[in-house]
Design an enzyme around this catalytic site. Structure first.
Site, mmCIF file in Angstrom:
data_model
loop_
_atom_site.group_PDB
_atom_site.id
_atom_site.type_symbol
_atom_site.label_atom_id
_atom_site.label_comp_id
_atom_site.label_asym_id
_atom_site.label_seq_id
_atom_site.Cartn_x
_atom_site.Cartn_y
_atom_site.Cartn_z
ATOM 1 N N ASN A 73 41.412 -4.538 29.878
ATOM 2 C CA ASN A 73 41.216 -3.248 29.604
ATOM 3 C C ASN A 73 40.955 -2.795 27.596
ATOM 4 O OD1 ASN A 73 40.355 -2.662 32.083
ATOM 5 N ND2 ASN A 73 42.103 -3.151 33.231
ATOM 6 N N CYS A 74 40.375 -1.283 27.956
ATOM 7 C CA CYS A 74 40.829 -0.497 26.933
ATOM 8 C C CYS A 74 41.918 -0.507 26.292
ATOM 9 C CB CYS A 74 40.397 0.650 27.342
ATOM 10 S SG CYS A 74 40.367 1.945 25.910
ATOM 11 N N PRO A 75 42.258 -0.750 25.432
ATOM 12 C CA PRO A 75 41.292 -0.972 23.935
ATOM 13 C C PRO A 75 41.305 -2.407 23.831
ATOM 14 C CG PRO A 75 43.577 -0.262 23.189
ATOM 15 C CD PRO A 75 43.665 -0.554 24.117
ATOM 16 N N ASP B 27 35.331 -3.683 32.143
ATOM 17 C CA ASP B 27 36.142 -2.571 32.463
ATOM 18 C C ASP B 27 34.766 -1.530 32.367
ATOM 19 O OD1 ASP B 27 37.212 -0.109 31.799
ATOM 20 O OD2 ASP B 27 38.468 -0.322 29.499
ATOM 21 N N ASP C 128 33.171 3.436 25.385
ATOM 22 C CA ASP C 128 34.167 3.227 24.671
ATOM 23 C C ASP C 128 33.154 2.650 23.734
ATOM 24 O OD1 ASP C 128 36.282 4.074 25.622
ATOM 25 O OD2 ASP C 128 37.450 1.633 26.353
#
Length: 75
Positions: free
Chosen positions: A13-15, A40, A46
């Site tokens: 998942n981010c980041p 994600d 993003d």
């Protein structure tokens, strides 16, 4: 389309997908293409922001099943 390097960031998942892409792009030559596969859903937004901030080109984005595929061109 000739992909020079591919990253599998499924399950991250981010980041983390962005950080891994940033590291990979730093090792690539100008004009080379990086393909990032992510699960994600937020990665679409993003990577758009990442490309705008870094000056790299976001060549393509697509969703295939549960995967989100991003192709970036190194500036």
């Amino acid at each position: 389309m000739h992909i020079d390097k591919e990253l599998d960031t499924r399950g991250l998942n981010c980041p983390l997908p962005i950080l891994k892409a940033k590291k990979a792009l730093a090792e690539m030559s100008s004009g080379q293409l990086l393909r990032v596969v992510s699960t994600d859903p937020g990665s679409t937004r993003d990577f758009m922001a990442f490309a705008k901030q870094t000056g790299n080109d976001l060549v393509e984005q697509q969703a295939e099943g549960g995967d989100f595929i991003h192709v970036l061109k190194r500036r």
